[in-house]
Write a protein that holds these residues in place. Structure first.
Motif, mmCIF file in Angstrom:
data_model
loop_
_atom_site.group_PDB
_atom_site.id
_atom_site.type_symbol
_atom_site.label_atom_id
_atom_site.label_comp_id
_atom_site.label_asym_id
_atom_site.label_seq_id
_atom_site.Cartn_x
_atom_site.Cartn_y
_atom_site.Cartn_z
ATOM 1 N N LEU A 163 4.511 -21.894 -0.370
ATOM 2 C CA LEU A 163 5.747 -21.512 0.312
ATOM 3 C C LEU A 163 6.814 -22.595 0.116
ATOM 4 C CD1 LEU A 163 4.243 -20.199 3.669
ATOM 5 C CD2 LEU A 163 4.611 -18.973 1.511
ATOM 6 N N ASN A 164 8.053 -22.156 0.107
ATOM 7 C CA ASN A 164 9.163 -23.096 0.006
ATOM 8 C C ASN A 164 10.206 -22.699 1.040
ATOM 9 O OD1 ASN A 164 11.319 -24.692 -0.602
ATOM 10 N ND2 ASN A 164 11.188 -24.367 -2.821
ATOM 11 N N TRP A 165 10.418 -23.572 2.029
ATOM 12 C CA TRP A 165 11.314 -23.249 3.140
ATOM 13 C C TRP A 165 12.741 -23.696 2.883
ATOM 14 C CZ3 TRP A 165 9.346 -19.938 6.511
ATOM 15 C CH2 TRP A 165 7.945 -19.842 6.575
ATOM 16 N N LYS A 166 12.946 -24.341 1.744
ATOM 17 C CA LYS A 166 14.288 -24.834 1.383
ATOM 18 C C LYS A 166 14.885 -25.720 2.474
ATOM 19 C CE LYS A 166 15.023 -21.288 -2.001
ATOM 20 N NZ LYS A 166 14.503 -19.932 -1.918
ATOM 21 N N LYS A 167 14.020 -26.561 3.035
ATOM 22 C CA LYS A 167 14.473 -27.559 4.022
ATOM 23 C C LYS A 167 13.946 -28.904 3.555
ATOM 24 C CE LYS A 167 15.971 -24.965 7.566
ATOM 25 N NZ LYS A 167 17.179 -25.172 8.377
#
Lengths: 500, 500
Positions: A163-167
């Protein structure tokens, strides 16, 4: 060549074997006869689009005709077959990565490539339980050095979705199990999300314990959400507390952990790889890990805990995670409730700052939330717990918790079980010992976690002075039968709680 | 307590899983539901007289009704159940000996008592394949010292029947596998029995090879005899050459060896315990063990062979056996035939002292028979082989062999297979290398050992000068299809025989 047409017709048998691929063929099946297949032979089964490896069970009954083939549910799902589909069976080419497993059995150090190949084949389903057990055993007992644990962890991360939460900062926590009632996760998520950090928390259901975080949260809200739904909740509220079962993060871990459970071992290397691969795959960047130490906890000595801490932090670093490990007291259950509903009640009391909120649960949650806040770099060393306490006491954490529950679909109030029995002290004295394992067993016998409101409500803690006839704990159950089932166990074990 | 009547009705499913006990129950079965059983849970199943432990597979099809229970063949046999019998299922009490397995996984030395408990539970069927694999792996890679190997061997001897021949000296031989065509056993038995020693030889059928001694002997005589019949043959003739499959000697070995095969490992400790426990349980007192060493044999270096020899002799001594280990050349197949009938032909040629008898097979048989005669103390050091040769050349060994065959029920002459193809040299040169594994595979593809007269007849040996078009070997088969199957393999592998 004579006709060796290895074609068989699929018949659904509906046999569930967990992960293991099993294929069923009749003993008079022409393929078995011509190929010399026998029980437990590993064979390849293909349809037009894909193929799997499975262990053969040979049938000599009318469940299958000689021209039919059956599959365990796991195998049928992987091949995506329907009744009467045509399947092809063939000899298995050697599984090359098993040579690495053999090398490990013979004490050799494996490199990154070897671990990748092993984990890839495991996720493919090419390993039988015999192979999986050998791999786990060969890696146990300190037979992996720190490089190998890192390589295994990386291989496990790469084996599934990431997963990549872009945070920039995504926080998470993990507790190395063993303490009944230690349900800090919902509190920590509420506090740190209210503080402004991102904490997309996926939790497990109970495997051997009376409640997992997902079981407890399910009392209060929905926990089975799709990836898209989870994303929406986290974007809106900065956090979630959902069941992680559908996420396909580190799928190798899901396979290996079942074998470890069957062996009742939890070797250091596999434990580290399991925990950190799940965290990294879930897109976390900063992780606090809690190791409770106690004679009936999972980790039983400070020495083991210290070693585990060092290795966890080193491997975390190697796989790009900022890991902080804290060692805590694991000598007794945490909070008052043991079981989904009873733990949910504890959680709400803490969030609502009620006067009878369990202080030990609150303290642990503040410690963990504080460590996460410090780890994120938002406050200086030593200021985390105080910051977390401010968020909790102000009511912001409770507000955030309700918002997360509502974003997940509902907020329901916990309801106590209809049947209960109070267990009182048979003599006066000091409460000297609570057996974590036995009190957990008692909660399970009362029906937890399947019966959500079943479980134990503890009324006394270590070191307290106890008077004869004082209430020690209450057993809750959803049926009279289960209540008696638990009571039977209690009456046969006089060392669940020890007073001297 | 509510009614948890854990009673189910047995339905025969006829599923063969080798040794593993598997129990099948419907997902709606009231016992599964009330006890929280799930796939792979280990549960206890009892009838009025006995009980077993089995792994659960959960069914969701009409193969079973919710009140029915199915068992794998192994489990059904152990419980001796009939259709519609009542069976009781219950939670499994912990298998105590698994704590020893875990200790071994964590590198601890186990004592005699621990090995006894482990082996007892294995023979009871209490271990799943996952447990067995972990035990084997934990013991592999030099993780057992010589005391432990001795203790394991003793435990395995005690786990089954033990024969007593009421003779002071009972001899036996064993070859650490890997050489195709190395069928010395019938020759050795004939020679030493003719000489006057007692040699009640039980042999195995092929597991992964193109022929076991029992397969080869079955061409010539009956090999499936009852214990009483075997006793009568040995009393009459001083020796026998029968299949050992029904003897129940060291049953733990039969279970462990299948897991080792699945893992494709053969660890030193298990190998020693396997071989010596079988010999001791069979009532042998003096044993010669042959370790062929070669790059495609089982033991590939002189160093490994030497270590194995020392350990074999030490453990033999510890369990009361007089063991002599000899290390021999394992660089190429022995004799000319590979496959039951072709090997039987070689044996008869040697026994009948025919001029084209394979000299290498004769030499090996005389060496082994000579070592046994010396070990028995009947002749002085260095005189064994000469004594054995005298017995063979005089025709006494052939006479004894025919007598043993007749005592076992018949003597049949071997008959060649109807289909054959001659493989000739594609160039001139020196025969540099024969791949034992590939030539064995070729023999198996031609149909051996199921097709008794299938196999390979070698016409050339290492070091020979070969002319282009010279006959190298003949492939025999019982069907044209199998002949082509073997030929396909030959055409795809140009390194079965290497000429340079």
């Amino acid at each position: 060549m004579e006709q060796h047409s290895n074609i068989l017709k699929y018949k659904r048998l509906g046999i569930y074997t967990q992960n293991e691929n099993v294929v069923y063929m009749h003993e008079d099946c022409h393929v078995c006869v011509s190929e010399g297949f026998e029980a437990l032979t590993r064979i390849r089964i293909s349809n037009a689009t894909t193929s799997i490896v499975a262990s053969l069970n040979v049938l000599n009954s009318d469940i299958l005709l000689p021209n039919e083939i059956g599959l365990s549910d796991a195998a049928a799902k992987k091949l995506n077959v329907s009744q009467n589909d045509t399947l092809y069976v063939s000899h298995l080419e050697p599984i090359e990565s098993l040579s690495h497993v053999r090398a490990k059995i013979y004490n050799q150090k494996l490199d990154c490539k070897a671990y990748n190949e092993i984990i890839t084949d495991i996720v493919e389903g090419d390993y039988s339980n015999i192979h999986l057990s050998a791999f786990i055993t060969a890696c146990a007992g300190d037979r992996m050095d720190i490089d190998e644990i890192s390589d295994l962890t990386k291989a496990m991360i790469a084996s599934g979705k990431q997963l990549n939460w872009k945070k920039e900062i995504v926080v998470d926590k993990h507790c190395i199990g063993g303490l009944p009632g230690n349900r800090t996760t919902p509190l920590v998520v509420a506090i740190v999300a209210a503080y402004g950090l991102t904490m997309p928390k996926t939790s497990s259901r109970a495997i051997t314990s009376p409640a997992g975080t997902a079981d407890t949260m399910e009392v209060l809200t929905n926990v089975t959400l799709s990836s898209e739904e989870i994303k929406a909740v986290v974007e809106k509220e900065g956090g979630c507390i959902v069941w992680g079962g559908t996420a396909q993060l580190s799928p190798a871990d899901d396979i290996l952990i079942k074998i470890e459970k069957a062996l009742d071992i939890d070797s250091e290397g596999q434990l580290i790889a399991s925990v950190l691969s799940k965290k990294a795959a879930a897109g976390s960047t900063h992780v606090v890990i809690d190791i409770p130490v106690g004679e009936t906890a999972k980790v039983r000595s400070m020495e083991m805990a210290q070693k585990l801490k060092n290795h966890m932090e080193t491997v975390g670093n190697a796989v790009g995670l900022n890991v902080k490990v804290i060692i805590t007291d694991g000598s007794q259950p945490v909070g008052r409730g043991i079981g989904p509903t009873l733990e949910a009640i504890d959680i709400l009391k803490v969030l609502k700052n009620e006067t009878d909120a369990p202080n030990d649960l609150e303290k642990r949650a503040l410690l963990l939330a504080g460590e996460l806040i410090e780890l994120s770099g938002k406050v200086g060393k030593g200021k985390g717990t105080k910051t977390a306490k401010g968020v909790l006491k102000s009511g912001q954490a409770y507000k955030k918790f309700l918002a997360i529950c509502n974003a997940q679909g509902r907020f329901s109030k916990p309801v106590l079980a209809p049947y209960k029995i109070e267990i009182k002290a048979e003599k006066s004295g000091v409460l000297k010992r609570i057996d974590n394992r036995k009190i957990a067993k008692l909660a399970k016998l009362s029906g937890a976690p399947q019966s959500k409101s079943a479980g134990i409500l503890l009324n006394a803690h270590l070191g307290e002075s106890i008077k004869e006839n004082q209430l020690l704990y209450t057993i809750y159950a959803e049926s009279k039968g289960e209540l008696n089932y638990a009571l039977d166990y209690k009456n046969n074990h006089n060392d669940i709680i020890t007073i001297i």
